[in-house]
Every structure is written in C-alpha cells, then in structure tokens.
Design an enzyme around this catalytic site. Structure first.
Site, PDB file in Angstrom:
ATOM      1  N   SER A 181       0.786  -1.233   0.000  1.00 44.63           N
ATOM      2  CA  SER A 181       0.000   0.000   0.000  1.00 44.63           C
ATOM      3  C   SER A 181       0.819   1.284   0.000  1.00 44.63           C
ATOM      4  O   SER A 181       0.299   2.331  -0.330  1.00 44.63           O
ATOM      5  CB  SER A 181      -0.938   0.000   1.206  1.00 44.63           C
ATOM      6  OG  SER A 181      -0.187  -0.066   2.394  1.00 44.63           O
ATOM      7  N   HIS A 209      -5.477  -4.401  -1.341  1.00 41.58           N
ATOM      8  CA  HIS A 209      -5.372  -3.357  -2.374  1.00 41.58           C
ATOM      9  C   HIS A 209      -5.406  -3.930  -3.787  1.00 41.58           C
ATOM     10  O   HIS A 209      -5.177  -3.208  -4.750  1.00 41.58           O
ATOM     11  CB  HIS A 209      -4.100  -2.522  -2.177  1.00 41.58           C
ATOM     12  CG  HIS A 209      -4.206  -1.540  -1.050  1.00 41.58           C
ATOM     13  ND1 HIS A 209      -4.791  -0.305  -1.195  1.00 41.58           N
ATOM     14  CD2 HIS A 209      -3.834  -1.629   0.253  1.00 41.58           C
ATOM     15  CE1 HIS A 209      -4.758   0.345  -0.035  1.00 41.58           C
ATOM     16  NE2 HIS A 209      -4.185  -0.445   0.859  1.00 41.58           N
ATOM     17  N   LYS A 240     -11.966  -1.271   0.820  1.00 36.87           N
ATOM     18  CA  LYS A 240     -11.187  -0.490  -0.153  1.00 36.87           C
ATOM     19  C   LYS A 240     -11.985  -0.365  -1.450  1.00 36.87           C
ATOM     20  O   LYS A 240     -12.974   0.350  -1.467  1.00 36.87           O
ATOM     21  CB  LYS A 240      -9.799  -1.078  -0.279  1.00 36.87           C
ATOM     22  CG  LYS A 240      -9.063  -0.751   1.023  1.00 36.87           C
ATOM     23  CD  LYS A 240      -7.740  -1.319   1.256  1.00 36.87           C
ATOM     24  CE  LYS A 240      -7.236  -0.801   2.593  1.00 36.87           C
ATOM     25  NZ  LYS A 240      -6.527  -1.783   3.382  1.00 36.87           N
TER      26      LYS A 240
HETATM   27  C1  LIG Z   1      -6.334  -2.095   4.740  1.00 35.54           C
HETATM   28  C2  LIG Z   1      -5.727  -3.400   4.919  1.00 35.54           C
HETATM   29  C3  LIG Z   1      -6.248  -4.303   5.864  1.00 35.54           C
HETATM   30  C4  LIG Z   1      -7.360  -3.912   6.809  1.00 35.54           C
HETATM   31  O1  LIG Z   1      -8.601  -3.964   6.187  1.00 35.54           O
HETATM   32  P1  LIG Z   1      -9.884  -3.405   6.960  1.00 35.54           P
HETATM   33  O2  LIG Z   1     -11.011  -4.067   6.266  1.00 35.54           O
HETATM   34  O3  LIG Z   1      -9.878  -1.920   6.794  1.00 35.54           O
HETATM   35  O4  LIG Z   1      -9.770  -3.830   8.379  1.00 35.54           O
HETATM   36  C5  LIG Z   1      -5.677  -5.553   5.942  1.00 35.54           C
HETATM   37  N1  LIG Z   1      -4.646  -5.903   5.159  1.00 35.54           N
HETATM   38  C6  LIG Z   1      -4.107  -5.059   4.257  1.00 35.54           C
HETATM   39  C7  LIG Z   1      -2.969  -5.509   3.404  1.00 35.54           C
HETATM   40  C8  LIG Z   1      -4.628  -3.779   4.106  1.00 35.54           C
HETATM   41  O5  LIG Z   1      -4.103  -2.948   3.220  1.00 35.54           O
END
Ligand SMILES: *Cc1c(COP(=O)(O)O)cnc(C)c1O
Length: 393
Positions: A181, A209, A240
């Site tokens: 990310s 992502h 996301k």
């Molecule tokens: C954003 C993210 C999460 C967390 O996801 P949420 O649904 O917001 O709890 C987990 N793993 C990765 C790689 C992320 O980028």
C-alpha cells in the site's frame, strides 16, 4: 495515595506531537467521493481507498437500504450462534464464484480476517515466513498465533529462499500482501508459490489493495497471475475498492471450513452488519457484470502518473493506481501536503515510521470517480507547489 497512575499519558502525547507523529484526524462533512468537504471547504480527494467510487454509489446505497427493510440492521449475535443471515450466505457464494475459489468466509473486517486465519493455521512450534513490509494486521495476527516469525526482505525471492532453506520448525506458512500500500508494487506471487511448493510451505496472500483493482474486472491478485487453486488462503477486505466494510477469507472448501471452526474473531465477535453485507454483495454484482469502472480506474492512474512524471516527479516502484509522489525529506513532504490542502487538494504526506527515513512522499490514491478535469487540476497544482518548493524545475 494520590500518585497519578495516568501520569505517563501527557508526556507521551507531547512527545508524539514534537516528533510530528501525532495523528490529527480530519472530519469529512459529507460522503466519500472524488471531492470531499472538510471545514466547509471542498477538496479534491486523493486520500481514500475508494478506488471505484463505490463508497457512495447509488445502486449500492439502495441495496443497503432494501436489506435494512428486509433484515433490520444488526446481526444480533456471533455468526455461529444466530448471526448468520441469508445475505451473509449469498455474499459468500457470489464472492467465491467471482474470485474463482471454492469457498469464502465473511468476517467483520480485513484486519479481523488476518486475526482469524493466521492463528488458525499455525501455532506454537510452527513458522511464519513474512515479507518485511506486510500490513500491521498480518504482523498482529502472526504474533497472536505464537508461531516463530521469520521475516524476508521485501519482494526478494533470494531472501525468501534463504529463510525457507534454514532449519524451520513445524508447519510453514508464507504470508505476503498482494499489492503493497505504500509503494503500489505487486508481490511476485508465482515465484512465492513455486518456492512454497519446493519447500513444503502453505501460502497466504492479503489482497486488500488488489481486489477491485487488479485481475479481470478486479478479481484480484490470484486472477492477475492466473494462479487459481494454487494459493492456499486469500484474505480480502470490503473497505477499499468495494467501498464498504468487512473482510473475507477465501480458498478451498477444506481450508475455509477449518478456519471457520477454529478462528476466535469469527467465533467471539458478532457478524458483519446487514447493510455492510448487502452493500458489498451489490458491489460484487456490479463488478461481476462489468469491468468498466476498473478500466476507468487504470486509465485515470496512467494519465495522472504520466503527467506527474513529465513534471519531473518520481513515482517510485508503483505498478498500480497507488501513486507515491516521492519528496524525500519529511518536512518538505509535510509542507507540500499543507500547500496542496490550501490549494484545494486533500493528499496526505507519508513519512517515517510508515516508510523509511528520507523516503517521505505524498501518496495519491487515484479513483475511477476522478474526472479528467479533476486530474488536470491536480497536475497543475502539483506543478505549482513543486516549483514553489524548488522540487522540480
Ligand atoms: C487495509 C488493509 C487491511 C485492513 O482492512 P480493513 O477491512 O480496513 O480492516 C488488511 N490488510 C491489508 C494488506 C490492508 O491494506
């Protein structure tokens, strides 16, 4: 006794402030979209993970409202007792079919999905092999499992093989983010799968992502590399590209059933709410029908990335719509972000400890919701601020 047992708090908060690490959180006064409203001011939004504009999509809002009329809002219980409703099952089936896996388990968030999956698969006496830049929820899930954690250099397959060759205890589980990310680079998943096969390790990829972004119609990282059936566990988030909230664990029937039986956040924390579940289901249906928004996202990403590079900025190693505009010095990057804000662009600076010292950047999150006009305005503004700060000529 009137010793202040909470006396440690203020000095620590002050220290965070002095180091520039205190999180000052902005409040949005309207929906998440291409533009947002903060302190009564409209700003072009480059901060959210709302890749496809689904967070306030009319079809998705309607699906959530209809589901509320039918099922109410709350799940009432944990899923294993009385919290599983028809919408949860529908989402699990349609998501599994969209992703091309046998089964899918829906949980409360992506963070929770990692806390479910990792400690179910490995424990004391086992070994986790983890990319050094993996997400915090992978790190915390790994620690919770009490397995031995070995870290390999980011996306470095020689380093991964070195670890795998060493004397490792018990079951082995390799874990990587699919798309990273902070830099927007992609894990070399085919090589990871090959090494896992060679050394007898399980594989797990966190596609937070990647879902809705890479692969056909946003089917994710496994689809992107055409590795269907070769990765043991996929973790997903609905927060996301899917624009909602929630998480999933996907894979074979056997492994998903095992995690369902063993995992604690699934067993001891209530189900995902009705509107979240129904909204996510609608998002999946929209993607299954058409890849048009995903194409728009990539068009926008290419347009902005080419434009910003032409201005003389470096966009690092990105291979996705995540666009780091490298600034270097943390103070310059903070100043850059402030000037963008004053000019009408909401884009945060990312510095240490999220990235290494000297690698501060403005992270631009491109969305299909941005128009060409929005992106042109952004490029003009980046040019102006970049020249003011002597970062480009
Ligand atoms: C954003 C993210 C999460 C967390 O996801 P949420 O649904 O917001 O709890 C987990 N793993 C990765 C790689 C992320 O980028």
């Amino acid at each position: 006794m009137n010793k202040d047992v909470l006396g440690f708090i203020n000095p620590e908060l002050e220290e965070l402030e002095q180091k520039g690490l205190y999180k000052h959180i902005r409040t949005l006064e309207g929906p998440q979209g291409a533009w947002v409203e903060i302190d009564g001011k409209k700003l072009l939004n480059f901060c959210s993970n709302n890749y496809l504009g689904f967070a306030a999509d009319e079809r998705i809002k309607k699906a959530a409202k209809d589901a509320i009329d039918r099922y109410g809002v709350g799940p009432g219980a944990v899923r294993t007792i009385a919290g599983t409703m028809t919408v949860h099952k529908q989402l699990e089936e349609e998501l599994a079919s969209f992703k091309g896996v046998e089964a899918c388990l829906v949980v409360q968030s992506g963070f929770s999905a990692n806390l479910c999956a990792i400690p179910s698969l490995v424990g004391k006496g086992d070994t986790i092999i983890s990319d050094e830049l993996n997400h915090a929820s992978i790190i915390d899930g790994s620690r919770l499992s009490r397995a031995d954690i070995k870290v390999y250099a980011h996306n470095d397959m020689d380093s991964l093989e070195q670890v795998l060759k060493s004397d490792l205890q018990g079951r082995k589980l390799i874990i990587s983010d699919g798309v990273f990310s902070m830099d927007g680079d992609i894990a070399p998943l085919p090589d990871i799968v090959e090494l896992a096969d060679k050394y007898g390790a399980m594989t797990m990829v966190d596609d937070a992502h990647g879902e809705g972004v890479v692969g056909r119609s946003g089917r994710g990282i496994v689809d992107h590399f055409d590795l269907h059936g070769q990765v043991d566990v996929e973790i997903g988030t609905f927060s996301k590209a899917l624009g909602v909230m929630g998480g999933c664990i996907a894979g074979s029937e056997r492994i998903v059933e095992y995690i369902k039986q063993k995992s604690r956040p699934f067993t001891f924390s209530s189900a995902l709410t009705v509107p979240d579940t129904a909204a996510t289901l609608e998002a999946v249906r929209i993607l299954a029908e058409s890849g048009q928004l995903v194409e728009q996202l990539w068009d926008n990403a290419r347009y902005f990335q080419e434009g910003v590079r032409k201005l003389g900025f470096d966009t690092g190693k990105t291979e996705t719509p995540i666009t780091p505009v490298m600034i270097g010095d943390a103070k310059d990057s903070l100043e850059f972000s402030k000037r963008l804000f004053d000019a009408g662009i909401f884009a945060t600076t990312i510095g240490f400890p999220l990235v290494a010292h000297g690698a501060a950047r403005i992270r631009v999150m491109i969305s299909a919701a941005h128009s060409r006009k929005d992106l042109d305005f952004a490029l003009e503004t980046f040019a102006k601020v970049g020249r003011e700060l002597d970062l480009i000529s």
